[in-house]
Write an enzyme that holds these catalytic residues in place. Sequence first.
Site, PDB file in Angstrom:
ATOM      1  N   HIS A 172      -2.216   5.150   0.206  1.00  0.00           N
ATOM      2  CA  HIS A 172      -1.015   4.670   0.909  1.00  0.00           C
ATOM      3  C   HIS A 172      -0.493   3.383   0.237  1.00  0.00           C
ATOM      4  CE1 HIS A 172       1.413   3.276   4.313  1.00  0.00           C
ATOM      5  NE2 HIS A 172       1.032   4.263   5.058  1.00  0.00           N
ATOM      6  N   GLU A 275       3.325   7.122  -1.559  1.00  0.00           N
ATOM      7  CA  GLU A 275       1.933   7.491  -1.277  1.00  0.00           C
ATOM      8  C   GLU A 275       1.550   8.834  -1.912  1.00  0.00           C
ATOM      9  OE1 GLU A 275       1.635   7.182   3.047  1.00  0.00           O
ATOM     10  OE2 GLU A 275       3.236   5.692   2.956  1.00  0.00           O
TER      11      GLU A 275
HETATM   12  O1  TA6 Z   1       2.891   6.469   5.610  1.00  0.00           O
HETATM   13  C1  TA6 Z   1       3.902   6.062   6.504  1.00  0.00           C
HETATM   14  C2  TA6 Z   1       3.271   5.865   7.877  1.00  0.00           C
HETATM   15  O2  TA6 Z   1       2.696   7.049   8.355  1.00  0.00           O
HETATM   16  C3  TA6 Z   1       4.350   5.329   8.823  1.00  0.00           C
HETATM   17  O3  TA6 Z   1       4.686   6.284   9.822  1.00  0.00           O
HETATM   18  C4  TA6 Z   1       3.713   4.066   9.402  1.00  0.00           C
HETATM   19  O4  TA6 Z   1       2.969   4.374  10.558  1.00  0.00           O
HETATM   20  C5  TA6 Z   1       2.823   3.643   8.240  1.00  0.00           C
HETATM   21  O5  TA6 Z   1       2.233   4.857   7.809  1.00  0.00           O
HETATM   22  C6  TA6 Z   1       1.832   2.561   8.520  1.00  0.00           C
HETATM   23  O6  TA6 Z   1       0.802   3.018   9.338  1.00  0.00           O
HETATM   24  P1  TA6 Z   1      -0.299   1.926   9.820  1.00  0.00           P
HETATM   25  O7  TA6 Z   1      -1.265   2.689  10.680  1.00  0.00           O
HETATM   26  O8  TA6 Z   1      -0.946   1.386   8.573  1.00  0.00           O
HETATM   27  O9  TA6 Z   1       0.465   0.859  10.543  1.00  0.00           O
END
Ligand code: TA6
Length: 307
Positions: A172, A275
């Site tokens: 991510h 990601e």
């Molecule tokens: O990858 C994008 C995502 O799924 C968004 O929907 C947002 O929730 C982000 O990840 C961050 O997630 P986190 O649990 O690290 O706050």
Amino acid sequence: MEQAIEISELNHRFGIPGIVKIVAGHGGLTKVEVTSSAAQGEMYLHGAHVTSWKPSEAEEVLFVSSQSHWNDSRPIRGGVPVCFPWFSNKADDPNAPMHGFARTKAWQLESIVQTGDAVTVSMFIESDDTTKKWWPADFRAVYRATFGPELILELDVVNTGKMSFQFEEALHTYFRVGNIETVQVSGLDGVDYLDKTDEKRKKTQKGAIAIVSETDRVYLNTGAVVDLEDPASGRKIAIAKENSMSTVVWNPWIQKAKAMSDFGDDEWPQMICIETCNVGNSEVELTPGHHHQMKALVRVSNLKPTV
Ligand code: TA6
């Protein structure tokens, strides 16, 4: 005193004088520091979390929030969270941690190897009582980060049990940008995506992606290289991948940024997540004894000035 002994022991086993040092990082979390002729890098044992990669000819490539938590019960906000064995919320358990348990687990150092001017740090976790609380699978996950002229991230999952299992995975990655409002993301033209800002409606990407509002998209069935062009910092970041069939693009924009306690209200223009993953319809099925290795390869170059 205990941590000092642990760090001293880890330096004795894995340190490379003048190149690799293990230190107490933010919040006292144990961190591997890499300083080679080709690049500098940082990787915490907490979540096997890469928080910095700075090639010798470029500025820092990764974004880490100034408001990030630094404790072993919360994920670090920024760098490269390792999402495993599920992405986003766990479909069958609303109480399970977002993006899986890997990013808040204590990983163990397996090896640190210098190859030429690059350094590869390998860490691992294995199934145990804490993982089986959420997910019954028997597994071992090894995560290798190579800090060199290129950043190479490999997540290698082995099925050590007697039953097949499925999992999702995502690197991510938070990239630092000069100004999100002038960024262009190319390479996904014509690719279908689920728009999480519009009830996961399926849409088709037309041309390059410009970020003009909250953006949260899961691009499907794509192994494409993505180019992140950031005119404000005069650079292009190319994100290639292997054995990954989905790509997520995310920027929280203004309201979402305000809603995150571990993210500065004014930080959304300085970052974008691109990601490398296998999520949803590209989740991975592993039969006993087999392994799957997903790889992200990141390279930075100067953007040719537009005439
Ligand atoms: O990858 C994008 C995502 O799924 C968004 O929907 C947002 O929730 C982000 O990840 C961050 O997630 P986190 O649990 O690290 O706050």
